[in-house]
Write a protein that holds these residues in place. Structure first.
Motif, short mmCIF file in Angstrom:
data_model
loop_
_atom_site.label_atom_id
_atom_site.label_comp_id
_atom_site.label_asym_id
_atom_site.label_seq_id
_atom_site.Cartn_x
_atom_site.Cartn_y
_atom_site.Cartn_z
N ILE A 150 0.87 -1.19 0.00
CA ILE A 150 0.00 0.00 0.00
C ILE A 150 0.90 1.23 0.00
O ILE A 150 1.79 1.36 0.85
CB ILE A 150 -0.92 0.04 1.24
N PRO A 151 0.70 2.20 -0.92
CA PRO A 151 1.47 3.44 -0.86
C PRO A 151 1.01 4.33 0.29
O PRO A 151 -0.17 4.32 0.65
CB PRO A 151 1.19 4.09 -2.22
N ASN A 152 1.96 5.09 0.84
CA ASN A 152 1.67 5.99 1.95
C ASN A 152 2.19 7.38 1.65
O ASN A 152 3.35 7.55 1.28
CB ASN A 152 2.31 5.48 3.25
N LEU A 153 1.32 8.39 1.80
CA LEU A 153 1.70 9.78 1.60
C LEU A 153 1.86 10.44 2.96
O LEU A 153 0.94 10.40 3.79
CB LEU A 153 0.63 10.54 0.80
N MET A 154 3.03 11.03 3.20
CA MET A 154 3.29 11.73 4.46
C MET A 154 3.36 13.23 4.18
O MET A 154 4.21 13.69 3.41
CB MET A 154 4.58 11.25 5.10
N PHE A 155 2.47 13.97 4.83
CA PHE A 155 2.37 15.41 4.61
C PHE A 155 3.24 16.13 5.65
O PHE A 155 2.98 16.06 6.85
CB PHE A 155 0.91 15.84 4.69
N ALA A 156 4.28 16.80 5.15
CA ALA A 156 5.24 17.49 6.00
C ALA A 156 5.64 18.79 5.31
O ALA A 156 5.19 19.10 4.21
CB ALA A 156 6.46 16.61 6.26
N GLY A 157 6.50 19.56 5.97
CA GLY A 157 6.98 20.80 5.36
C GLY A 157 5.83 21.72 5.00
O GLY A 157 4.94 21.98 5.81
N ALA A 158 5.81 22.19 3.75
CA ALA A 158 4.76 23.11 3.31
C ALA A 158 3.39 22.45 3.28
O ALA A 158 2.36 23.14 3.29
CB ALA A 158 5.10 23.66 1.92
N ALA A 159 3.35 21.13 3.24
CA ALA A 159 2.07 20.40 3.20
C ALA A 159 1.66 19.86 4.57
O ALA A 159 0.69 19.09 4.67
CB ALA A 159 2.16 19.25 2.20
N GLN A 160 2.37 20.25 5.64
CA GLN A 160 2.08 19.75 6.97
C GLN A 160 0.61 19.98 7.34
O GLN A 160 0.05 21.06 7.09
CB GLN A 160 2.98 20.45 7.99
N ASN A 161 0.01 18.95 7.90
CA ASN A 161 -1.37 18.98 8.41
C ASN A 161 -2.42 19.15 7.30
O ASN A 161 -3.54 19.59 7.58
CB ASN A 161 -1.54 20.07 9.48
N PHE A 198 -3.04 8.58 10.99
CA PHE A 198 -3.06 7.56 9.94
C PHE A 198 -4.46 7.49 9.35
O PHE A 198 -5.45 7.56 10.07
CB PHE A 198 -2.68 6.18 10.49
N THR A 199 -4.52 7.36 8.05
CA THR A 199 -5.79 7.09 7.39
C THR A 199 -5.54 6.19 6.21
O THR A 199 -4.47 6.25 5.58
CB THR A 199 -6.48 8.39 6.92
N ASP A 200 -6.49 5.34 5.90
CA ASP A 200 -6.44 4.61 4.64
C ASP A 200 -7.76 4.83 3.91
O ASP A 200 -8.81 5.00 4.52
CB ASP A 200 -6.11 3.13 4.81
N PHE A 201 -7.65 4.87 2.58
CA PHE A 201 -8.81 5.23 1.76
C PHE A 201 -8.67 4.56 0.41
O PHE A 201 -7.59 4.10 0.02
CB PHE A 201 -8.91 6.76 1.61
N THR A 202 -9.78 4.50 -0.31
CA THR A 202 -9.76 3.92 -1.64
C THR A 202 -9.72 5.01 -2.70
O THR A 202 -10.29 6.08 -2.53
CB THR A 202 -10.98 3.02 -1.88
N LEU A 203 -9.03 4.71 -3.78
CA LEU A 203 -9.10 5.49 -5.01
C LEU A 203 -9.42 4.49 -6.11
O LEU A 203 -8.58 3.65 -6.45
CB LEU A 203 -7.79 6.22 -5.30
N GLY A 204 -10.65 4.54 -6.62
CA GLY A 204 -11.07 3.48 -7.53
C GLY A 204 -10.94 2.14 -6.83
O GLY A 204 -11.38 1.98 -5.68
N PRO A 205 -10.29 1.17 -7.46
CA PRO A 205 -10.16 -0.16 -6.85
C PRO A 205 -8.97 -0.29 -5.90
O PRO A 205 -8.76 -1.36 -5.32
CB PRO A 205 -9.96 -1.06 -8.07
N ASP A 206 -8.20 0.77 -5.73
CA ASP A 206 -6.92 0.68 -5.01
C ASP A 206 -7.00 1.30 -3.62
O ASP A 206 -7.80 2.19 -3.37
CB ASP A 206 -5.82 1.37 -5.83
N ILE A 207 -6.12 0.84 -2.73
CA ILE A 207 -6.05 1.35 -1.36
C ILE A 207 -4.78 2.18 -1.21
O ILE A 207 -3.70 1.77 -1.63
CB ILE A 207 -6.06 0.21 -0.33
N VAL A 208 -4.92 3.35 -0.58
CA VAL A 208 -3.82 4.27 -0.32
C VAL A 208 -3.90 4.67 1.14
O VAL A 208 -4.98 4.63 1.75
CB VAL A 208 -3.93 5.52 -1.23
#
Length: 295
Positions: A150-161, A198-208
């Motif tokens: 599963i890919p994971n996006l971590m929001f930090a720096g300018a995208a924090q929170n 932490f959150t997980d969600f679907t995009l189309g058939p995929d989990i992110v």
């Protein structure tokens, strides 16, 4: 059928890296999917003439693409790959986790030590020799089955929170739903109680999955790890491009950057067939948004 693909930027090492991952990761195979043409390349691409352009690896049935290019970008932990070692579906799951950790650590760097954590009896975070970040987790066999990758996006720096805002945006544009979302219980200098642990969600058939960094770090999304979305026709390409592209100077060959800085490749689902057409590579180089009729 998979619609979201994580693409990893490689500095001339895509074929080598494909073989490395096929040996290091469980249930993984690799294949060279396309090669650079020998003519019609831009000057900076000339050293890659005839070499692999894209190398695919399949991890437990999920496809990743290695893009063979130059030193312009490199992966970083802002987008990592979670490997779920589920004892209910993997034989000797813990032993496989240990073996994978050792393989990825060869030439790599520990980001979080392998050990016991409140959310997993065994977990670790490592950046491998190519700079790609992996989170290895022994999952609860009594919980909901999870894909191996599963890919994971971590929001930090300018995208924090901004994780919650991003998840709402992505699911609305691409179609999906939040499966679970956990907020930080205590605020600190970086996160609030509205920030996403932490959150997980679907995009189309995929989990992110996604998270807000719990510590201050100057880390930004870059094209070193991009997300590819396959579209059924020009109408879908146009709609998604118009909704997501937020950095005009990043638009090139189907690539865009969204308002959070994440790089996307918005491509036709039949991209392989289009690229097999005469002079297709040269035609693609002239485009920003991909136009199917111009291949």
């Amino acid at each position: 059928m998979q619609q979201l693909t994580v693409n990893l930027w490689m500095n001339g090492t895509a074929e080598e890296a494909g073989q490395f991952y096929a040996a290091a990761l469980p249930q993984t195979t690799t294949e060279v999917e396309s090669r650079y043409p020998t003519e019609g390349l831009l000057d900076f691409q000339q050293p890659l003439a005839g070499q692999a352009l894209t190398v695919s690896i399949w991890v437990g049935g999920t496809k990743l693409t290695l893009i063979n290019a130059g030193p312009e970008f490199s992966p970083n932990p802002s987008i990592s790959l979670i490997l779920n070692f589920d004892p209910s579906s993997l034989e000797d799951a813990e032993a496989q986790l240990d073996a994978t950790w050792a393989a990825l650590l060869d030439g790599g760097t520990v980001l979080m030590p392998l050990g016991e954590y409140p959310f997993s009896p065994k977990y670790g975070w490592v950046a491998d020799r190519y700079g790609v970040s992996w989170q290895l987790m022994l999952t609860n066999p009594d919980g909901e089955p999870a894909p191996l990758l599963i890919p994971n996006l971590m929001f930090a720096g300018a995208a924090q929170n901004k994780a919650a805002e991003a998840v709402e945006f992505y699911t609305s544009v691409l179609g999906g739903n939040v499966k679970a979302m956990f907020k930080y219980e205590e605020a600190n200098d970086v996160v609030t109680t509205d920030s996403v642990m932490f959150t997980d969600f679907t995009l189309g058939p995929d989990i992110v999955s996604a998270m807000d960094s719990g510590v201050a770090q100057d880390l930004a999304f870059t094209p070193g790890v991009s997300l590819q979305w396959d579209c059924e026709g020009q109408e879908e390409i146009d709609r998604i491009w118009d909704a997501m592209s937020a950095v005009p100077e990043a638009e090139q060959c189907g690539w865009l950057a969204d308002k959070f800085g994440v790089s996307w490749q918005i491509v036709p689902a039949n991209m392989g067939e289009l690229m097999s057409r005469p002079n297709a590579f040269e035609h693609m180089l002239s485009m920003k948004k991909l136009v199917i009729d111009e291949f």
